[in-house]
Enzyme design. Structure first.
Site, mmCIF file in Angstrom:
data_model
loop_
_atom_site.group_PDB
_atom_site.id
_atom_site.type_symbol
_atom_site.label_atom_id
_atom_site.label_comp_id
_atom_site.label_asym_id
_atom_site.label_seq_id
_atom_site.Cartn_x
_atom_site.Cartn_y
_atom_site.Cartn_z
ATOM 1 N N GLU A 76 0.749 -1.271 -0.167
ATOM 2 C CA GLU A 76 -0.227 0.072 0.179
ATOM 3 C C GLU A 76 1.010 1.516 -0.185
ATOM 4 O O GLU A 76 0.572 2.227 -0.776
ATOM 5 C CB GLU A 76 -1.007 -0.183 1.312
ATOM 6 N N TRP A 197 15.365 -39.746 -15.729
ATOM 7 C CA TRP A 197 14.964 -38.407 -16.183
ATOM 8 C C TRP A 197 13.531 -38.662 -17.060
ATOM 9 O O TRP A 197 13.752 -39.212 -17.959
ATOM 10 C CB TRP A 197 15.803 -37.574 -16.425
ATOM 11 N N LEU A 320 6.484 -42.705 0.026
ATOM 12 C CA LEU A 320 6.399 -41.625 0.970
ATOM 13 C C LEU A 320 5.358 -40.797 0.556
ATOM 14 O O LEU A 320 4.554 -40.427 1.371
ATOM 15 C CB LEU A 320 7.545 -40.959 0.870
ATOM 16 N N ALA A 321 5.136 -40.607 -0.658
ATOM 17 C CA ALA A 321 3.850 -39.732 -1.288
ATOM 18 C C ALA A 321 2.632 -40.268 -0.707
ATOM 19 O O ALA A 321 1.539 -39.546 -0.053
ATOM 20 C CB ALA A 321 3.839 -39.485 -2.854
HETATM 21 N N1 LIG Z 1 9.197 -39.625 -10.880
HETATM 22 C C1 LIG Z 1 9.338 -38.751 -9.726
HETATM 23 O O1 LIG Z 1 8.837 -37.646 -10.010
HETATM 24 C C2 LIG Z 1 10.346 -39.189 -8.865
HETATM 25 C C3 LIG Z 1 10.799 -40.349 -8.597
HETATM 26 N N2 LIG Z 1 11.486 -40.989 -7.623
HETATM 27 C C4 LIG Z 1 12.003 -42.394 -7.647
HETATM 28 O O2 LIG Z 1 11.377 -43.003 -6.550
HETATM 29 C C5 LIG Z 1 12.114 -43.974 -5.997
HETATM 30 C C6 LIG Z 1 11.856 -43.986 -4.467
HETATM 31 O O3 LIG Z 1 10.673 -43.985 -4.205
HETATM 32 P P1 LIG Z 1 10.247 -44.299 -2.923
HETATM 33 O O4 LIG Z 1 10.848 -45.309 -2.184
HETATM 34 O O5 LIG Z 1 8.682 -44.412 -2.990
HETATM 35 O O6 LIG Z 1 10.409 -42.820 -2.447
HETATM 36 P P2 LIG Z 1 11.054 -42.112 -1.228
HETATM 37 O O7 LIG Z 1 12.603 -42.548 -0.911
HETATM 38 O O8 LIG Z 1 11.135 -40.624 -1.451
HETATM 39 O O9 LIG Z 1 10.298 -42.665 0.235
HETATM 40 C C7 LIG Z 1 10.443 -43.853 1.000
HETATM 41 C C8 LIG Z 1 11.172 -43.764 2.110
HETATM 42 O O10 LIG Z 1 10.766 -42.574 2.877
HETATM 43 C C9 LIG Z 1 11.309 -43.088 4.206
HETATM 44 N N3 LIG Z 1 9.949 -42.597 4.960
HETATM 45 C C10 LIG Z 1 9.961 -42.152 6.221
HETATM 46 N N4 LIG Z 1 8.976 -41.968 6.740
HETATM 47 C C11 LIG Z 1 8.057 -42.696 5.756
HETATM 48 C C12 LIG Z 1 6.665 -42.920 6.063
HETATM 49 N N5 LIG Z 1 5.828 -42.559 6.905
HETATM 50 N N6 LIG Z 1 5.966 -43.782 5.023
HETATM 51 C C13 LIG Z 1 7.002 -44.080 4.124
HETATM 52 N N7 LIG Z 1 8.155 -43.871 3.879
HETATM 53 C C14 LIG Z 1 8.722 -43.138 4.818
HETATM 54 C C15 LIG Z 1 11.765 -44.393 4.311
HETATM 55 O O11 LIG Z 1 13.077 -44.366 4.300
HETATM 56 P P3 LIG Z 1 14.366 -45.293 4.985
HETATM 57 O O12 LIG Z 1 14.051 -46.560 3.984
HETATM 58 O O13 LIG Z 1 15.615 -44.663 4.637
HETATM 59 O O14 LIG Z 1 13.709 -45.560 6.421
HETATM 60 C C16 LIG Z 1 11.260 -44.908 2.948
HETATM 61 O O15 LIG Z 1 12.000 -45.882 2.613
HETATM 62 C C17 LIG Z 1 13.577 -43.644 -6.652
HETATM 63 O O16 LIG Z 1 13.911 -44.719 -7.374
HETATM 64 C C18 LIG Z 1 13.253 -42.314 -7.289
HETATM 65 O O17 LIG Z 1 14.197 -42.316 -8.284
HETATM 66 C C19 LIG Z 1 11.719 -40.078 -6.626
HETATM 67 C C20 LIG Z 1 11.026 -38.866 -6.445
HETATM 68 C C21 LIG Z 1 10.460 -38.372 -7.637
HETATM 69 N N1 LIG Z 2 12.709 -37.905 -12.274
HETATM 70 C C1 LIG Z 2 12.307 -36.636 -12.315
HETATM 71 C C2 LIG Z 2 12.427 -35.958 -11.168
HETATM 72 N N2 LIG Z 2 12.927 -36.223 -10.027
HETATM 73 C C3 LIG Z 2 12.832 -35.667 -8.630
HETATM 74 O O1 LIG Z 2 13.992 -34.637 -8.776
HETATM 75 C C4 LIG Z 2 15.216 -34.999 -8.054
HETATM 76 C C5 LIG Z 2 16.509 -34.440 -8.275
HETATM 77 O O2 LIG Z 2 16.560 -33.128 -8.365
HETATM 78 P P1 LIG Z 2 18.117 -32.534 -8.399
HETATM 79 O O3 LIG Z 2 19.128 -33.189 -8.058
HETATM 80 O O4 LIG Z 2 18.291 -31.019 -7.913
HETATM 81 O O5 LIG Z 2 18.258 -32.358 -9.696
HETATM 82 C C6 LIG Z 2 14.975 -36.515 -7.690
HETATM 83 O O6 LIG Z 2 15.427 -37.100 -6.639
HETATM 84 C C7 LIG Z 2 13.612 -36.767 -7.825
HETATM 85 O O7 LIG Z 2 13.057 -36.155 -6.327
HETATM 86 N N3 LIG Z 2 11.914 -34.656 -11.275
HETATM 87 C C8 LIG Z 2 11.370 -33.965 -12.365
HETATM 88 O O8 LIG Z 2 11.172 -32.921 -12.331
HETATM 89 N N4 LIG Z 2 11.608 -34.685 -13.330
HETATM 90 C C9 LIG Z 2 11.728 -36.127 -13.581
HETATM 91 O O9 LIG Z 2 11.893 -36.535 -14.548
#
Ligand SMILES: NC(=O)C1=CN([C@@H]2O[C@H](COP(=O)(O)OP(=O)(O)OC[C@H]3O[C@@H](n4cnc5c(N)ncnc54)[C@H](OP(=O)(O)O)[C@@H]3O)[C@@H](O)[C@H]2O)C=CC1
Ligand SMILES: Nc1c(N[C@@H]2O[C@H](COP(=O)(O)O)[C@@H](O)[C@H]2O)[nH]c(=O)[nH]c1=O
Length: 502
Positions: A76, A197, A320-321
């Site tokens: 403002e 990727w 985790l999602a």
């Molecule tokens: N396409 C995309 O946009 C993305 C893809 N990925 C891919 O996904 C894969 C990993 O997937 P994912 O294992 O599902 O993901 P994350 O590693 O992100 O999450 C799972 C891990 O989170 C931890 N955790 C802590 N609290 C919780 C809870 N309450 N519930 C569940 N998990 C918990 C555990 O870690 P711990 O085992 O250490 O105890 C668990 O193994 C990788 O290969 C990565 O490349 C990841 C991000 C984005």
């Molecule tokens: N594979 C994938 C993603 N993955 C996410 O991006 C993280 C990598 O981030 P950085 O190391 O900062 O470049 C990886 O661990 C995961 O959380 N993101 C996206 O936009 N597109 C993609 O296809």
């Protein structure tokens, strides 16, 4: 006419669309206020995004401004400075009822003193201790105040009000749900959420922007082990969020990009008692470790709410999602969909098991947007609709203008972690100038406590770089910028930090 031109305040003498009248004009200018308010998302955190547009009685825009960062001039004030004499008898359009971090109603005073006669407010301030105060103060000064949805009602007004709700969705969600606003972002092919990727370079640039709008990014342990991500906002000059790892096992590698905290901090959140030696190792790297009795997304988010976080970006994998969605802490989803098919019987999904079996149980997104980003499609929408904070009471009687749905603050607890807290003026980040003596005993004015605090790290060090850093800290407009410069220099040039601050 005295116009003070600046990047965040602009004098304009143009009309927003031709021959706007009545509700259409009010709606258009409030939407404009919301649009410019959004320009500084990320930088204003933990403050809301404020925009102000001042229009003359003939409908011309005299001046506008938006809050650039916390602790900088209110929108403002910038708008009336830009509008000068044209503000007399003009209307001010605000996307959000002003707060009062200065304790002196700066925004209200600026509008009153500029001669504004009418104020149109998009939405009332969602914070209980601020709600209704500015509206009441303006009315008591004789200005006509119209709040959208209360004093003005029509379809077009409702759309403008919606844009105000959306631009401050993080604040509204945080105020009502007592957890930070959380966005789940993932990339997928047309069929799965693969690890490699997937999305295009353009989409990834967009992700950097999303990161820049957030206070922190969350990933799980698997993502750290498999991707070794950096999770930095690499879009140049933007706000840098913290990185948070959720891991039950703490079974993480000794070498990881996230343990490099020279530019941005990392917090590892784990189960109480997990791998004590590794906790010590992380601490030695400057990584903060926080233990929970039972690690679940809701407790973790409540904890980060209490630490003052406004918005969180979840970039985790499907496991985790799913856990975060089930815990009810995800408010919005950004899905980047690449026009590719990879197939696979056991292909990962971007969201793991939610326990649903029928399509009728599927979660619907609201306010869905579709946007083409390079070759990809970005689909975004709210998993939890932005709460509507319209009070049911008539706005003419301001006495009871308190939203009963917002939990009252505990009277025995004085909150001043963030400037918007009831006692926010005690925060280091509150925008109150202070006077402190220099080496010669002369009093010097500093923009705020944070500026002074950061500069003290380098005082008395016999090196031109230390003096230069102090001057830079002194010159910046916001406490957040002062903190960023001070912390960055402390990490990169620890030799410049005076012994008493080490
Ligand atoms: N396409 C995309 O946009 C993305 C893809 N990925 C891919 O996904 C894969 C990993 O997937 P994912 O294992 O599902 O993901 P994350 O590693 O992100 O999450 C799972 C891990 O989170 C931890 N955790 C802590 N609290 C919780 C809870 N309450 N519930 C569940 N998990 C918990 C555990 O870690 P711990 O085992 O250490 O105890 C668990 O193994 C990788 O290969 C990565 O490349 C990841 C991000 C984005
Ligand atoms: N594979 C994938 C993603 N993955 C996410 O991006 C993280 C990598 O981030 P950085 O190391 O900062 O470049 C990886 O661990 C995961 O959380 N993101 C996206 O936009 N597109 C993609 O296809």
């Amino acid at each position: 006419m005295a116009f003070s031109l600046g990047a965040y305040a602009a004098p304009l003498m143009c009309k927003l669309g031709a021959d706007l009248d009545g509700h259409a004009q009010d709606a258009a200018y409030v939407r404009r206020a919301a649009d410019i308010a959004d320009k500084s998302a990320g930088f204003t955190s933990p403050h809301p995004n404020f925009g102000c547009v001042i229009a003359t009685s003939t409908g011309k825009v005299a001046g506008e401004g938006y809050l650039y960062a916390q602790g900088t001039k209110p929108a403002e004030v910038l708008a009336v400075e830009a509008g000068g004499e044209w503000c007399r008898s003009a209307t001010a359009y605000l996307n959000l009822e002003p707060g009062d971090c200065h304790g002196d109603h700066t925004a209200v005073s600026a509008l009153v003193q500029a001669g504004i006669t009418r104020v149109v407010v998009g939405i009332r301030n969602p914070l209980q201790h601020l709600r209704g105060n500015a509206v009441r103060a303006l009315r008591s000064q004789g200005l006509q105040v119209h709040v959208l949805g209360e004093d003005l009602q029509s379809k077009i007004i409702e759309e403008a009000r919606k844009s105000c709700l959306l631009v401050n969705a993080p604040l509204i969600h945080r105020a009502t749900s007592r957890v930070p606003f959380s966005v789940l972002k993932y990339a997928m092919t047309l069929d799965v959420g693969h690890a490699a990727w997937i999305s295009s370079k353009k989409s990834r640039d967009r992700v950097f922007e999303l990161r820049g709008r957030s206070d922190a990014i969350v990933v799980g342990g698997n993502t750290v082990r498999r991707d070794n991500p950096r999770l930095t906002a690499r879009h140049g000059g933007g706000h840098m969020p913290m990185r948070i790892v959720l891991t039950q096992s703490l079974n993480l590698p000794e070498k990881a990009n996230l343990w490099d905290v020279s530019d941005v901090s990392t917090i590892v959140v784990t189960q109480r008692g997990a791998k004590r030696d590794f906790q010590k190792f992380l601490a030695s790297k400057g990584v903060e470790v926080v233990e929970f009795d039972i690690l679940n997304p809701r407790d973790v988010m409540e904890y980060f709410h209490d630490r003052g976080y406004l918005s969180i970006l979840w970039e985790c994998g499907g496991t985790l999602a799913a856990s975060a969605i089930s815990s009810g802490v995800i408010h919005k989803v950004f899905a980047f969909v690449a026009p590719k098919i990879i197939g696979g019987k056991n292909a990962p999904t971007p969201v793991g098991e939610l326990g649903m079996v029928e399509m009728s149980q599927a979660l619907d997104l609201t306010d869905v947007c579709y946007e083409q980003v390079g070759p990809d499609m970005l689909v975004s929408g709210f998993l939890q609709p932005v709460p509507d904070l319209t009070p049911v009471i008539p706005s003419v009687d301001e006495t009871f203008a308190i939203d009963p749905s917002v939990t009252p603050y505990e009277s025995s607890i004085i909150s001043f972690y963030k400037t918007w807290d009831p006692y926010g003026s005690f925060s280091n980040f509150s925008p109150h100038p202070i006077q402190m003596p220099d080496n010669g005993g002369d009093y010097v004015t500093w923009s705020g406590v944070e500026h002074y605090y950061q500069a003290q790290k380098f005082v008395g060090v016999n090196d031109p770089a230390a003096l230069d850093c102090i001057e830079k800290i002194k010159a910046v407009r916001s406490p957040e910028e002062a903190a960023r410069i001070g912390r960055w220099m402390q990490r990169h040039r620890p030799d410049l930090v005076c012994s008493s601050a080490r």
